[in-house]
Design a protein around this motif. Structure first.
Motif, PDB file in Angstrom:
ATOM      1  N   SER A  75       2.442  -1.728   8.791  1.00 19.35           N
ATOM      2  CA  SER A  75       1.711  -1.683   9.525  1.00 19.35           C
ATOM      3  C   SER A  75       0.252  -2.096   8.937  1.00 19.35           C
ATOM      4  O   SER A  75       0.307  -1.886   7.651  1.00 19.35           O
ATOM      5  CB  SER A  75       1.397  -0.495  10.444  1.00 19.35           C
ATOM      6  OG  SER A  75       1.083   0.461   9.432  1.00 19.35           O
ATOM      7  N   ALA A  76      -0.937  -2.301   9.539  1.00 22.62           N
ATOM      8  CA  ALA A  76      -2.277  -2.524   8.893  1.00 22.62           C
ATOM      9  C   ALA A  76      -2.422  -1.344   8.220  1.00 22.62           C
ATOM     10  O   ALA A  76      -3.048  -1.151   7.239  1.00 22.62           O
ATOM     11  CB  ALA A  76      -3.411  -3.074   9.862  1.00 22.62           C
ATOM     12  N   ALA A  77      -2.225  -0.117   8.960  1.00 23.19           N
ATOM     13  CA  ALA A  77      -2.747   1.252   8.237  1.00 23.19           C
ATOM     14  C   ALA A  77      -1.792   1.486   7.034  1.00 23.19           C
ATOM     15  O   ALA A  77      -2.385   2.127   5.981  1.00 23.19           O
ATOM     16  CB  ALA A  77      -1.960   2.239   9.164  1.00 23.19           C
ATOM     17  N   SER A  78      -0.605   0.971   7.068  1.00 21.35           N
ATOM     18  CA  SER A  78       0.378   1.335   5.771  1.00 21.35           C
ATOM     19  C   SER A  78      -0.258   0.622   4.741  1.00 21.35           C
ATOM     20  O   SER A  78      -0.105   1.290   3.433  1.00 21.35           O
ATOM     21  CB  SER A  78       1.732   1.008   5.897  1.00 21.35           C
ATOM     22  OG  SER A  78       1.796  -0.447   6.089  1.00 21.35           O
ATOM     23  N   TRP A  79      -0.678  -0.428   4.784  1.00 24.40           N
ATOM     24  CA  TRP A  79      -1.288  -1.102   3.401  1.00 24.40           C
ATOM     25  C   TRP A  79      -2.669  -0.240   3.178  1.00 24.40           C
ATOM     26  O   TRP A  79      -2.737  -0.238   1.885  1.00 24.40           O
ATOM     27  CB  TRP A  79      -2.066  -2.495   3.928  1.00 24.40           C
ATOM     28  CG  TRP A  79      -0.827  -3.748   4.211  1.00 24.40           C
ATOM     29  CD1 TRP A  79      -0.323  -4.160   5.241  1.00 24.40           C
ATOM     30  CD2 TRP A  79      -0.444  -4.511   2.960  1.00 24.40           C
ATOM     31  NE1 TRP A  79       0.537  -5.140   4.819  1.00 24.40           N
ATOM     32  CE2 TRP A  79       0.602  -5.412   3.522  1.00 24.40           C
ATOM     33  CE3 TRP A  79      -0.823  -4.642   1.543  1.00 24.40           C
ATOM     34  CZ2 TRP A  79       1.043  -6.559   2.778  1.00 24.40           C
ATOM     35  CZ3 TRP A  79      -0.169  -5.722   1.128  1.00 24.40           C
ATOM     36  CH2 TRP A  79       0.614  -6.542   1.435  1.00 24.40           C
TER      37      TRP A  79
END
Length: 473
Positions: free
Chosen positions: A309-313
């Motif tokens: 996810s974008a958050a995980s990056w």
């Protein structure tokens, strides 16, 4: 990698999660949606992905040898009985839901819980204490703060009362991590001295550390670099055990570019690293902005790793810095907690190439020129009733999605103009919109991002008035 129910893999989950995000965006712009569709998507998600319980990444605090989970639980967005976050709703906190979230976090290796007397409109500490007191004291670390922002709390006795109330509310005899809250957030050295030096409260806290009531003493930094530099220049005197800073891949090199009153995280982190002071990270997602980036940028991330996810990056970015002790996330819902756990159970550090990829994305995000609001709501309540963060969030959302009406030569301009005005009215009640700002500036000293709020309100109001006049022609 992770076992899932119904044989749905992580790639499928992310597609569903993206759909959920899009559904939320549709609500903000007034698009119709089937009743409870968002809840059905979230409920399905909750049964699909289960993080491992024994893979949490930990960091060692060199001052106390604490083994701290890389994911820290920020207790400023706790759920309420009306389904909202406690910082924006006066509804009672949902203690049963909070207990469940805390239990799940501890079961999956989280042991750092960060709160404050100011969080959730003054209710976070007590709720956190109830949830954690059900677990062995040695199984978690509590962080809270000297949140003496109001002048009425500056006197020594009032600040001491805040400290003692924290112990009482959290149901503990000592605090693992204690912070001077929001140094530099407003008023520079003058306000810092009034809050912590002139009243003798910093000396009192140093005594409490010596007595064992505080195990680690530090501060959280917002804004005025002179205060940050002063405290680090006096590290030999105060012996800071840790410092909390805002850090993410956008703020690393662009915080000052976005707002000249802010400081790049590269400098803040570097100063702590030179002194071997562990860094606790706040705003790894910039109040959620780095999890809700434009879709064309998300597509670039998906090309590299469809299952991230974008958050995980963003979480992997801060976790890859070796001097980071823990990264805080304010998690209201179980899906937030699970997704963040998957980023750190275990951490897969960024490669140099992946880090440079994020710096390229940061440069693109800077080009969008959004308002650097993290939706923290420290500026609220407005004495004139404005929904300050709501106005900024709506503006930024339209800016990110390319639906802000700007080019009158665009063949879609009339449609964008109509949708923007209707969406504003549906998102923000008319009596709480930008045109009701009187420029009193009571909000400005409380903004961690140092936004010149009345100036931004004036710009948004002028833009909206222009769009309305054009519709009348």
């Amino acid at each position: 990698m992770t076992m899932v129910k119904n044989k749905i893999n992580r790639r499928k989950f992310l597609e569903l999660f993206s759909t959920a995000t899009a559904s939320t965006a549709a609500l903000l712009t007034g698009c119709k949606q089937k009743p409870n569709e968002q809840q059905l998507i979230e409920d399905e998600y909750k049964t699909q992905i289960e993080p491992p319980t024994d893979k949490m990444t930990y960091r060692i605090n060199p001052n106390t040898n604490d083994k701290v989970s890389l994911l820290g639980y920020g207790m400023m967005r706790l759920p309420t009985t009306d389904g909202k976050a406690g910082r924006e709703s006066r509804a009672p906190l949902d203690q049963e839901a909070i207990n469940h979230l805390v239990d799940y976090a501890i079961e999956h290796g989280v042991n750092y819980f960060d709160t404050s007397p100011a969080y959730c409109q003054g209710r976070s500490e007590a709720a956190t204490g109830i949830a954690l007191h059900r677990h062995p004291r040695e199984s978690y670390f509590i962080a809270t703060k000297m949140s003496n922002f109001a002048p009425a709390t500056f006197p020594h006795d009032e600040s001491v009362r805040l400290f003692q109330n924290s112990l009482k509310n959290l149901q503990v005899d000592y605090l693992d991590y204690y912070l001077l809250h929001g140094i530099g957030m407003g008023g520079g050295m003058e306000v810092f001295n009034a809050r912590f030096i002139d009243n003798g409260i910093l000396d009192y806290l140093l005594e409490q550390r010596k007595a064992g009531k505080i195990r680690n003493l530090g501060f959280s930094y917002h804004g005025d670099i002179k205060v940050f530099d002063f405290l680090l220049e006096n590290h030999d005197k105060y012996h800071w055990d840790f410092v909390q800073i805002e850090m993410n891949y956008l703020d690393w090199r662009h915080a000052h570019e976005i707002n000249e009153r802010n400081t790049n995280a590269e400098y803040l982190y570097g100063e702590l690293l030179k002194r071997n002071i562990p860094a606790v990270i706040m705003e790894p997602l910039l109040g959620g902005r780095l999890s809700n980036i434009p879709q064309y940028i998300v597509a670039e991330m998906k090309q590299r790793n469809p299952e991230r996810s974008a958050a995980s990056w963003a979480f992997r970015y801060v976790g890859s810095k070796p001097n980071v002790l823990t990264a805080l996330s304010g998690m209201t819902y179980m899906e937030h907690l699970k997704d963040n756990l998957l980023s750190y159970c275990p951490l897969k550090p960024l490669t140099d190439e992946e880090e440079n990829f994020l710096y390229d994305i940061a440069r693109k995000l800077v080009g969008l020129q959004t308002i650097p609001c993290n939706d923290c709501k420290y500026c609220m309540p407005c004495p004139y009733g404005l929904d300050i963060p709501g106005i900024f969030v709506y503006y930024n959302k339209c800016k990110n999605e390319g639906t802000l009406p700007q080019d009158t030569e665009d063949k879609e301009y009339a449609k964008l103009r109509r949708n923007y005005l209707l969406g504003m009215d549906r998102s923000i009640p008319k009596l709480r919109q930008a045109n009701h700002c009187v420029g009193c500036k009571q909000c400005e000293p409380h903004c961690p991002q140092n936004i010149r709020i009345p100036d931004e309100m004036q710009k948004i109001d002028a833009q909206i008035e222009t769009l309305k006049q054009e519709m009348l022609k």
